[in-house]
Design a protein around this motif. Structure first.
Motif, PDB file in Angstrom:
ATOM      1  N   ASP A  66      34.184  32.057  47.698  1.00 39.50           N
ATOM      2  CA  ASP A  66      34.121  32.512  46.312  1.00 39.50           C
ATOM      3  C   ASP A  66      34.998  33.749  46.149  1.00 39.50           C
ATOM      4  OD1 ASP A  66      33.333  32.920  43.660  1.00 39.50           O
ATOM      5  OD2 ASP A  66      31.641  34.160  44.271  1.00 39.50           O
ATOM      6  N   GLY A  67      36.047  33.624  45.345  1.00 38.71           N
ATOM      7  CA  GLY A  67      36.980  34.727  45.154  1.00 38.71           C
ATOM      8  C   GLY A  67      36.337  35.979  44.595  1.00 38.71           C
ATOM      9  N   ALA A  68      35.387  35.822  43.663  1.00 36.20           N
ATOM     10  CA  ALA A  68      34.720  36.985  43.075  1.00 36.20           C
ATOM     11  C   ALA A  68      33.919  37.745  44.122  1.00 36.20           C
ATOM     12  CB  ALA A  68      33.817  36.544  41.924  1.00 36.20           C
ATOM     13  N   THR A  69      33.241  37.035  44.993  1.00 36.48           N
ATOM     14  CA  THR A  69      32.473  37.675  46.060  1.00 36.48           C
ATOM     15  C   THR A  69      33.387  38.419  47.016  1.00 36.48           C
ATOM     16  OG1 THR A  69      30.808  35.931  45.924  1.00 36.48           O
ATOM     17  CG2 THR A  69      30.838  37.247  47.928  1.00 36.48           C
ATOM     18  N   ILE A  70      34.507  37.808  47.341  1.00 38.51           N
ATOM     19  CA  ILE A  70      35.458  38.450  48.245  1.00 38.51           C
ATOM     20  C   ILE A  70      36.000  39.732  47.628  1.00 38.51           C
ATOM     21  CG2 ILE A  70      37.720  38.189  49.346  1.00 38.51           C
ATOM     22  CD1 ILE A  70      37.032  35.144  49.549  1.00 38.51           C
ATOM     23  N   LEU A  71      36.390  39.659  46.354  1.00 36.00           N
ATOM     24  CA  LEU A  71      36.974  40.831  45.704  1.00 36.00           C
ATOM     25  C   LEU A  71      35.958  41.950  45.525  1.00 36.00           C
ATOM     26  CD1 LEU A  71      39.265  39.145  43.047  1.00 36.00           C
ATOM     27  CD2 LEU A  71      39.899  40.121  45.251  1.00 36.00           C
ATOM     28  N   LYS A  72      34.687  41.617  45.313  1.00 34.36           N
ATOM     29  CA  LYS A  72      33.652  42.652  45.198  1.00 34.36           C
ATOM     30  C   LYS A  72      33.372  43.311  46.541  1.00 34.36           C
ATOM     31  CE  LYS A  72      31.248  40.570  41.301  1.00 34.36           C
ATOM     32  NZ  LYS A  72      30.049  39.845  40.881  1.00 34.36           N
ATOM     33  N   SER A  73      33.636  42.606  47.623  1.00 34.08           N
ATOM     34  CA  SER A  73      33.298  43.098  48.956  1.00 34.08           C
ATOM     35  C   SER A  73      34.364  43.988  49.580  1.00 34.08           C
ATOM     36  CB  SER A  73      33.050  41.919  49.900  1.00 34.08           C
ATOM     37  OG  SER A  73      31.990  41.134  49.430  1.00 34.08           O
ATOM     38  N   ILE A  74      35.584  43.929  49.080  1.00 36.92           N
ATOM     39  CA  ILE A  74      36.664  44.693  49.700  1.00 36.92           C
ATOM     40  C   ILE A  74      36.832  46.043  49.000  1.00 36.92           C
ATOM     41  CG2 ILE A  74      37.879  42.635  50.475  1.00 36.92           C
ATOM     42  CD1 ILE A  74      39.856  43.070  48.166  1.00 36.92           C
ATOM     43  N   GLY A  75      37.353  46.990  49.722  1.00 36.23           N
ATOM     44  CA  GLY A  75      37.693  48.291  49.155  1.00 36.23           C
ATOM     45  C   GLY A  75      39.152  48.303  48.740  1.00 36.23           C
ATOM     46  N   VAL A  76      39.412  48.720  47.509  1.00 33.25           N
ATOM     47  CA  VAL A  76      40.772  48.709  46.976  1.00 33.25           C
ATOM     48  C   VAL A  76      41.131  50.113  46.509  1.00 33.25           C
ATOM     49  CG1 VAL A  76      42.257  47.716  45.205  1.00 33.25           C
ATOM     50  CG2 VAL A  76      40.494  46.321  46.240  1.00 33.25           C
ATOM     51  N   ASP A  77      42.317  50.589  46.891  1.00 33.66           N
ATOM     52  CA  ASP A  77      42.759  51.900  46.415  1.00 33.66           C
ATOM     53  C   ASP A  77      44.039  51.830  45.598  1.00 33.66           C
ATOM     54  OD1 ASP A  77      44.468  51.321  48.473  1.00 33.66           O
ATOM     55  OD2 ASP A  77      44.273  53.250  49.477  1.00 33.66           O
ATOM     56  N   ASN A  78      44.655  50.668  45.513  1.00 31.57           N
ATOM     57  CA  ASN A  78      45.862  50.499  44.726  1.00 31.57           C
ATOM     58  C   ASN A  78      45.476  50.315  43.254  1.00 31.57           C
ATOM     59  OD1 ASN A  78      47.931  48.678  43.350  1.00 31.57           O
ATOM     60  ND2 ASN A  78      49.036  49.336  45.181  1.00 31.57           N
ATOM     61  N   PRO A  79      46.073  51.082  42.317  1.00 32.56           N
ATOM     62  CA  PRO A  79      45.689  50.989  40.910  1.00 32.56           C
ATOM     63  C   PRO A  79      45.860  49.593  40.296  1.00 32.56           C
ATOM     64  CG  PRO A  79      47.023  52.933  41.265  1.00 32.56           C
ATOM     65  CD  PRO A  79      47.045  52.147  42.537  1.00 32.56           C
ATOM     66  N   ALA A  80      46.930  48.905  40.610  1.00 31.84           N
ATOM     67  CA  ALA A  80      47.139  47.555  40.071  1.00 31.84           C
ATOM     68  C   ALA A  80      46.124  46.583  40.642  1.00 31.84           C
ATOM     69  CB  ALA A  80      48.563  47.085  40.359  1.00 31.84           C
ATOM     70  N   ALA A  81      45.817  46.730  41.912  1.00 36.87           N
ATOM     71  CA  ALA A  81      44.823  45.859  42.536  1.00 36.87           C
ATOM     72  C   ALA A  81      43.439  46.122  41.960  1.00 36.87           C
ATOM     73  CB  ALA A  81      44.815  46.078  44.045  1.00 36.87           C
ATOM     74  N   LYS A  82      43.130  47.368  41.635  1.00 34.31           N
ATOM     75  CA  LYS A  82      41.837  47.697  41.018  1.00 34.31           C
ATOM     76  C   LYS A  82      41.674  47.008  39.668  1.00 34.31           C
ATOM     77  CE  LYS A  82      40.713  52.116  43.078  1.00 34.31           C
ATOM     78  NZ  LYS A  82      40.441  53.529  42.851  1.00 34.31           N
ATOM     79  N   VAL A  83      42.750  46.895  38.925  1.00 33.37           N
ATOM     80  CA  VAL A  83      42.687  46.204  37.635  1.00 33.37           C
ATOM     81  C   VAL A  83      42.348  44.733  37.854  1.00 33.37           C
ATOM     82  CG1 VAL A  83      44.077  45.442  35.663  1.00 33.37           C
ATOM     83  CG2 VAL A  83      44.225  47.795  36.448  1.00 33.37           C
ATOM     84  N   LEU A  84      42.967  44.117  38.848  1.00 32.02           N
ATOM     85  CA  LEU A  84      42.705  42.712  39.134  1.00 32.02           C
ATOM     86  C   LEU A  84      41.290  42.484  39.656  1.00 32.02           C
ATOM     87  CD1 LEU A  84      46.091  41.725  40.789  1.00 32.02           C
ATOM     88  CD2 LEU A  84      45.289  41.124  38.513  1.00 32.02           C
ATOM     89  N   VAL A  85      40.810  43.397  40.489  1.00 32.84           N
ATOM     90  CA  VAL A  85      39.479  43.266  41.044  1.00 32.84           C
ATOM     91  C   VAL A  85      38.422  43.573  39.977  1.00 32.84           C
ATOM     92  CG1 VAL A  85      37.876  44.273  42.736  1.00 32.84           C
ATOM     93  CG2 VAL A  85      40.220  43.736  43.386  1.00 32.84           C
ATOM     94  N   GLY A  86      38.729  44.445  39.059  1.00 36.01           N
ATOM     95  CA  GLY A  86      37.795  44.786  37.992  1.00 36.01           C
ATOM     96  C   GLY A  86      36.910  45.971  38.313  1.00 36.01           C
ATOM     97  N   GLU A  87      37.370  46.868  39.179  1.00 32.79           N
ATOM     98  CA  GLU A  87      36.590  48.052  39.523  1.00 32.79           C
ATOM     99  C   GLU A  87      36.626  49.058  38.408  1.00 32.79           C
ATOM    100  OE1 GLU A  87      37.633  49.827  43.219  1.00 32.79           O
ATOM    101  OE2 GLU A  87      36.992  48.109  44.339  1.00 32.79           O
TER     102      GLU A  87
END
Length: 87
Positions: A66-87
Motif C-alpha cells: 500500500d503506497g499510502a502506508t509506505i509514504l506515512k512510514s518514511i521520514g522525508v526532509d525534501n520539501p517537494a517530497a513532503k508535498v507528495l507525501v502530504g506531511e
C-alpha cells in the motif's frame, strides 16, 4: 519615530541550509523522483511488497504494498517530497 534598519533578518534556524536557483530546482526534482520510484514497484496487478523496518528497540516489521502506508512510514526532509507525501 522608530528607525527602520535595512539589515537582513535571519529567518532560518541555526545550521539550516539554503539552496538557490538551479540547485533548489534540482533538489525538488530528485525528491519527487525518489518518492515516485519508491511506490512505483507496488502498483498494478504485479505490484511487489515492501518490508518496512521500524526503528527503536521494538524493531517493528511491516510488509505492505500500500503506497499510502509506505509514504506515512518514511521520514522525508525534501520539501517537494513532503508535498507528495502530504506531511
Amino acid at each position: 519615530m522608530a528607525s527602520l534598519s535595512m539589515a537582513p533578518i535571519n529567518i532560518f534556524k541555526n545550521g539550516a541550509d539554503e539552496e538557490k536557483a538551479e540547485t533548489a530546482r534540482l533538489s525538488s526534482f530528485i525528491g519527487a523522483i525518489a518518492i515516485g520510484d519508491l511506490v512505483k514497484s507496488t502498483l498494478g496487478p504485479k505490484g511487489m511488497d515492501k518490508i518496512l523496518l521500524g526503528g527503536g528497540k521494538q524493531g517493528l516489521v511491516t510488509v505492505t504494498n500500500d503506497g499510502a502506508t509506505i509514504l506515512k512510514s518514511i521520514g522525508v526532509d525534501n520539501p517537494a517530497a513532503k508535498v507528495l507525501v502530504g506531511e
